[in-house]
Design a protein around this motif. Structure first.
Motif, PDB file in Angstrom:
ATOM      1  N   ASN A  33       0.868  -1.172   0.000  1.00 14.71           N
ATOM      2  CA  ASN A  33       0.000   0.000   0.000  1.00 14.71           C
ATOM      3  C   ASN A  33       0.907   1.224   0.000  1.00 14.71           C
ATOM      4  O   ASN A  33       1.920   1.262   0.719  1.00 14.71           O
ATOM      5  N   GLY A  35       0.875   5.335   0.595  1.00 16.17           N
ATOM      6  CA  GLY A  35       0.113   6.469   1.106  1.00 16.17           C
ATOM      7  C   GLY A  35       0.843   7.773   0.874  1.00 16.17           C
ATOM      8  O   GLY A  35       2.075   7.810   0.822  1.00 16.17           O
ATOM      9  N   CYS A  50      -4.323   7.192  -0.378  1.00 11.52           N
ATOM     10  CA  CYS A  50      -3.551   5.959  -0.448  1.00 11.52           C
ATOM     11  C   CYS A  50      -4.131   5.047  -1.511  1.00 11.52           C
ATOM     12  O   CYS A  50      -5.292   5.209  -1.920  1.00 11.52           O
ATOM     13  N   CYS A 104      -5.175  -0.263   2.257  1.00 13.81           N
ATOM     14  CA  CYS A 104      -4.527   0.922   2.815  1.00 13.81           C
ATOM     15  C   CYS A 104      -5.494   1.770   3.634  1.00 13.81           C
ATOM     16  O   CYS A 104      -6.719   1.642   3.539  1.00 13.81           O
ATOM     17  N   TYR A 112       2.705   2.452   8.298  1.00 16.27           N
ATOM     18  CA  TYR A 112       3.588   2.640   7.153  1.00 16.27           C
ATOM     19  C   TYR A 112       5.041   2.478   7.606  1.00 16.27           C
ATOM     20  O   TYR A 112       5.509   3.195   8.497  1.00 16.27           O
TER      21      TYR A 112
END
Length: 125
Positions: A33, A35, A50, A104, A112
């Motif tokens: 993912n 972001g 994201c 995400c 993250y």
């Protein structure tokens, strides 16, 4: 070495557009993912948008919905953030980050693992 590098920031007048890029080295962004977060002076870092590793599902903060678009460039191992109708309140340092899960979120930055150094976006007349 896993690294994220943002680019594309700059100075723009209200109503203008910028496209930010997040390029990766040492790993493939498709499996993460990705972001975008931003931090204005004196404020907390906040999630902007994201894109999920599974299905390419996207999420946006309410403040940018309809103005920002996140997308992947698989061939270039890059994620873009197209920002339109920029306003002074969008002024901030913009960071991209990678999260190894499937779906995400923009609600927390704690998940993250990898972060870039940021790129400055200034919107002013």
């Amino acid at each position: 070495q896993l690294q994220l590098v943002e680019s594309g920031g700059g100075f723009v007048q209200p109503g203008g557009s910028l496209r930010l890029s997040c390029a990766a080295s040492g790993f493939t962004l498709d499996y993460y993912n990705i972001g975008w977060f931003r931090q204005a002076p004196g404020k907390e870092r906040e999630g902007v948008s994201c894109i999920s590793s599974r299905g390419g599902i996207t999420n946006y903060a309410d403040s940018v919905k309809g103005r920002f678009t996140i997308s992947r460039d698989h061939a270039k191992n890059t994620v873009h953030l197209q920002m339109n109708s920029l306003q002074p309140e969008d002024t901030a340092v913009y960071y991209c980050a990678a999260d190894p899960r499937e779906y995400c979120t923009v609600l927390t930055r704690q998940v993250y693992h990898y972060w870039g150094q940021g790129t400055q976006v200034t919107v002013s007349s």
